[in-house]
Design a protein around this motif. Structure first.
Motif, PDB file in Angstrom:
ATOM      1  N   HIS A   1       4.958 -31.310 -41.472  1.00  0.00           N
ATOM      2  CA  HIS A   1       4.210 -30.743 -40.347  1.00  0.00           C
ATOM      3  C   HIS A   1       4.315 -29.222 -40.284  1.00  0.00           C
ATOM      4  O   HIS A   1       3.664 -28.588 -39.453  1.00  0.00           O
ATOM      5  N   VAL A   2       5.142 -28.625 -41.149  1.00  0.00           N
ATOM      6  CA  VAL A   2       5.266 -27.174 -41.232  1.00  0.00           C
ATOM      7  C   VAL A   2       4.994 -26.733 -42.668  1.00  0.00           C
ATOM      8  O   VAL A   2       5.046 -27.539 -43.599  1.00  0.00           O
ATOM      9  N   ALA A   3       4.698 -25.447 -42.837  1.00  0.00           N
ATOM     10  CA  ALA A   3       4.374 -24.931 -44.167  1.00  0.00           C
ATOM     11  C   ALA A   3       4.663 -23.432 -44.202  1.00  0.00           C
ATOM     12  O   ALA A   3       4.919 -22.799 -43.173  1.00  0.00           O
ATOM     13  N   TYR A   4       4.611 -22.892 -45.420  1.00  0.00           N
ATOM     14  CA  TYR A   4       4.763 -21.448 -45.610  1.00  0.00           C
ATOM     15  C   TYR A   4       3.379 -20.795 -45.614  1.00  0.00           C
ATOM     16  O   TYR A   4       2.369 -21.462 -45.814  1.00  0.00           O
ATOM     17  N   PRO A   5       3.305 -19.482 -45.403  1.00  0.00           N
ATOM     18  CA  PRO A   5       2.009 -18.807 -45.466  1.00  0.00           C
ATOM     19  C   PRO A   5       1.284 -19.093 -46.785  1.00  0.00           C
ATOM     20  O   PRO A   5       1.918 -19.208 -47.837  1.00  0.00           O
ATOM     21  N   GLN A   6      -0.022 -19.195 -46.708  1.00  0.00           N
ATOM     22  CA  GLN A   6      -0.827 -19.482 -47.895  1.00  0.00           C
ATOM     23  C   GLN A   6      -0.847 -18.299 -48.855  1.00  0.00           C
ATOM     24  O   GLN A   6      -0.864 -18.469 -50.077  1.00  0.00           O
ATOM     25  N   THR A   7      -0.826 -17.119 -48.299  1.00  0.00           N
ATOM     26  CA  THR A   7      -0.776 -15.901 -49.101  1.00  0.00           C
ATOM     27  C   THR A   7       0.328 -15.003 -48.558  1.00  0.00           C
ATOM     28  O   THR A   7       0.629 -15.029 -47.365  1.00  0.00           O
ATOM     29  N   GLY A   8       0.919 -14.233 -49.441  1.00  0.00           N
ATOM     30  CA  GLY A   8       1.972 -13.330 -48.998  1.00  0.00           C
ATOM     31  C   GLY A   8       3.175 -14.074 -48.458  1.00  0.00           C
ATOM     32  O   GLY A   8       3.553 -15.131 -48.954  1.00  0.00           O
ATOM     33  N   SER A   9       3.743 -13.543 -47.397  1.00  0.00           N
ATOM     34  CA  SER A   9       4.947 -14.118 -46.798  1.00  0.00           C
ATOM     35  C   SER A   9       4.918 -13.874 -45.298  1.00  0.00           C
ATOM     36  O   SER A   9       4.032 -13.185 -44.784  1.00  0.00           O
ATOM     37  N   PHE A  10       5.880 -14.428 -44.596  1.00  0.00           N
ATOM     38  CA  PHE A  10       5.963 -14.153 -43.162  1.00  0.00           C
ATOM     39  C   PHE A  10       6.182 -12.660 -42.940  1.00  0.00           C
ATOM     40  O   PHE A  10       5.583 -12.060 -42.044  1.00  0.00           O
ATOM     41  N   GLU A  11       7.024 -12.056 -43.768  1.00  0.00           N
ATOM     42  CA  GLU A  11       7.346 -10.636 -43.611  1.00  0.00           C
ATOM     43  C   GLU A  11       6.107  -9.758 -43.778  1.00  0.00           C
ATOM     44  O   GLU A  11       5.995  -8.708 -43.128  1.00  0.00           O
ATOM     45  N   SER A  12       5.174 -10.168 -44.636  1.00  0.00           N
ATOM     46  CA  SER A  12       3.950  -9.390 -44.844  1.00  0.00           C
ATOM     47  C   SER A  12       2.798  -9.870 -43.958  1.00  0.00           C
ATOM     48  O   SER A  12       1.653  -9.459 -44.134  1.00  0.00           O
ATOM     49  N   VAL A  13       3.129 -10.759 -42.990  1.00  0.00           N
ATOM     50  CA  VAL A  13       2.146 -11.332 -42.067  1.00  0.00           C
ATOM     51  C   VAL A  13       1.036 -12.055 -42.854  1.00  0.00           C
ATOM     52  O   VAL A  13      -0.154 -11.935 -42.552  1.00  0.00           O
ATOM     53  N   GLY A  14       1.476 -12.819 -43.867  1.00  0.00           N
ATOM     54  CA  GLY A  14       0.536 -13.597 -44.654  1.00  0.00           C
ATOM     55  C   GLY A  14      -0.132 -14.677 -43.823  1.00  0.00           C
ATOM     56  O   GLY A  14       0.445 -15.207 -42.862  1.00  0.00           O
ATOM     57  N   ALA A  15      -1.372 -15.014 -44.178  1.00  0.00           N
ATOM     58  CA  ALA A  15      -2.147 -15.993 -43.419  1.00  0.00           C
ATOM     59  C   ALA A  15      -1.597 -17.401 -43.613  1.00  0.00           C
ATOM     60  O   ALA A  15      -1.191 -17.778 -44.718  1.00  0.00           O
ATOM     61  N   CYS A  16      -1.598 -18.192 -42.545  1.00  0.00           N
ATOM     62  CA  CYS A  16      -1.200 -19.588 -42.643  1.00  0.00           C
ATOM     63  C   CYS A  16      -2.318 -20.412 -43.287  1.00  0.00           C
ATOM     64  O   CYS A  16      -3.499 -20.059 -43.166  1.00  0.00           O
ATOM     65  N   PRO A  17      -1.990 -21.508 -43.963  1.00  0.00           N
ATOM     66  CA  PRO A  17      -3.031 -22.350 -44.558  1.00  0.00           C
ATOM     67  C   PRO A  17      -3.855 -23.059 -43.484  1.00  0.00           C
ATOM     68  O   PRO A  17      -3.393 -23.249 -42.354  1.00  0.00           O
TER      69      PRO A  17
END
Length: 323
Positions: A200-216
């Motif tokens: 039910h959770v995932a990592y950003p689709q692009t970049g990272s959390f630190e780079s404010v990457g977009a969620c899938p």
């Protein structure tokens, strides 16, 4: 970012997330947070806020439970001893976990606080190799006692950078070992849990959390970055005469893992009302937040719980409990 300490509630073999109802569960955990922690904690019926009478966290509206595996030292004679913990820099606590809730680093992007009943797991207790390890789970070896946790030194860059390792450090660490456990930051917006406690959770689709990457698209809701730091006091075990004669590192997770790859963290959300959302919106800094109620470190340390799965987890042991 919100950063605060949570002292130890209890050390025992319980895991209501992965092994609900099992007493004892397969391996030892250190648990912090609200004192309603038990072996089941059914999300349909268990209300952490209403059923807890105290919390080990200094923010007194946080009755969440946070837990990790426990580190053991293996002596040359084959016996084991639990590695004690020490407070992170700037905090007063009885061992436990330093908890972070981090908003996006750009200073403007908003996040959604976790919802009642939310729970998740990061890491894999059965993992014994780097392949398949989730992001930002690492160990930091402090090479001097004065550097342990102090910002601004060469030992204190961002977590899981520099000389940090996914595996347990291969050499003595004069200032102890810090472990970092970081959770995914995108949510599907519907499910507060999933069968594997991860989907039910995932990592950003692009970049990272630190780079404010977009969620899938499948997990469009941006969450705060939840991160644990645990300070392990390996200093009493740094004498080379205590280490194996072949020079191999002598520490093991309570999962009976000498590699370090099984490091994992569990989380059950339990903040009162909308307190966490208010604090995130206000971008509160560390343990100071006018949006939240604070209790003293002494009151937090007084919140403890007796073992349910009663067994000796301290002293010199013939084996790691459960193994």
């Amino acid at each position: 970012m919100i950063r605060f300490g949570c002292s130890q509630l209890v050390i025992e073999r319980l895991d209501p997330l992965v092994n609900p109802g099992s007493t004892p569960s397969p391996h030892v955990h250190q648990i912090v947070g609200g004192n309603s922690f038990n072996s089941t904690m059914d999300p349909e019926t268990h209300d952490l806020v209403k059923e807890s009478t105290c919390t080990t966290c200094t923010y007194s509206e946080d009755f969440s439970n946070y837990w990790t595996a426990v580190l053991y030292f293996k002596a040359r004679n084959g016996t084991y001893r639990r590695v004690p913990q020490f407070p992170n820099v700037g905090l007063r606590a009885d061992g436990g976990i330093t908890v972070y809730y981090i908003p996006p680093y750009d200073g403007k992007t908003t996040v959604t606080a976790f919802k009642p009943g939310f729970r998740m797991l990061v890491g894999d207790a059965a993992l014994r190799k780097a392949d398949g390890m989730q992001r930002q789970l690492c160990h930091r070896c402090y090479t001097t006692e004065s550097d342990a946790g102090v910002p601004g030194t060469d030992q204190n860059g961002a977590p899981c950078t520099g000389s940090d390792t996914q595996s347990l450090p291969p050499k003595p660490c004069k200032g102890g070992i810090r472990t970092t456990i970081t959770f995914p930051t995108c949510w599907d917006g519907k499910n507060v849990d999933s069968p594997d406690h991860k989907s039910h959770v995932a990592y950003p689709q692009t970049g990272s959390f630190e780079s404010v990457g977009a969620c899938p698209e499948s997990h469009p809701v941006r969450l705060p970055q939840l991160m644990y730091e645990v300070m392990w006091d390996t200093r009493p075990f740094n004498d080379p005469e205590l280490w194996p004669e072949d020079g191999s590192q002598p520490f093991s997770w309570s999962t009976n893992d000498e590699t370090g790859y099984s490091q994992h963290g569990d989380y059950l959300f339990g903040w009162e009302g909308d307190s966490l959302q208010r604090a995130l919106d206000a971008r509160c800094n560390n343990a100071v937040c006018k949006e939240l109620k604070v209790q003293s470190s002494e009151d937090a340390m007084r919140c403890t719980k007796a073992q349910t799965a009663v067994e000796n987890v301290d002293g010199w042991l013939e084996s790691i409990p459960g193994n």
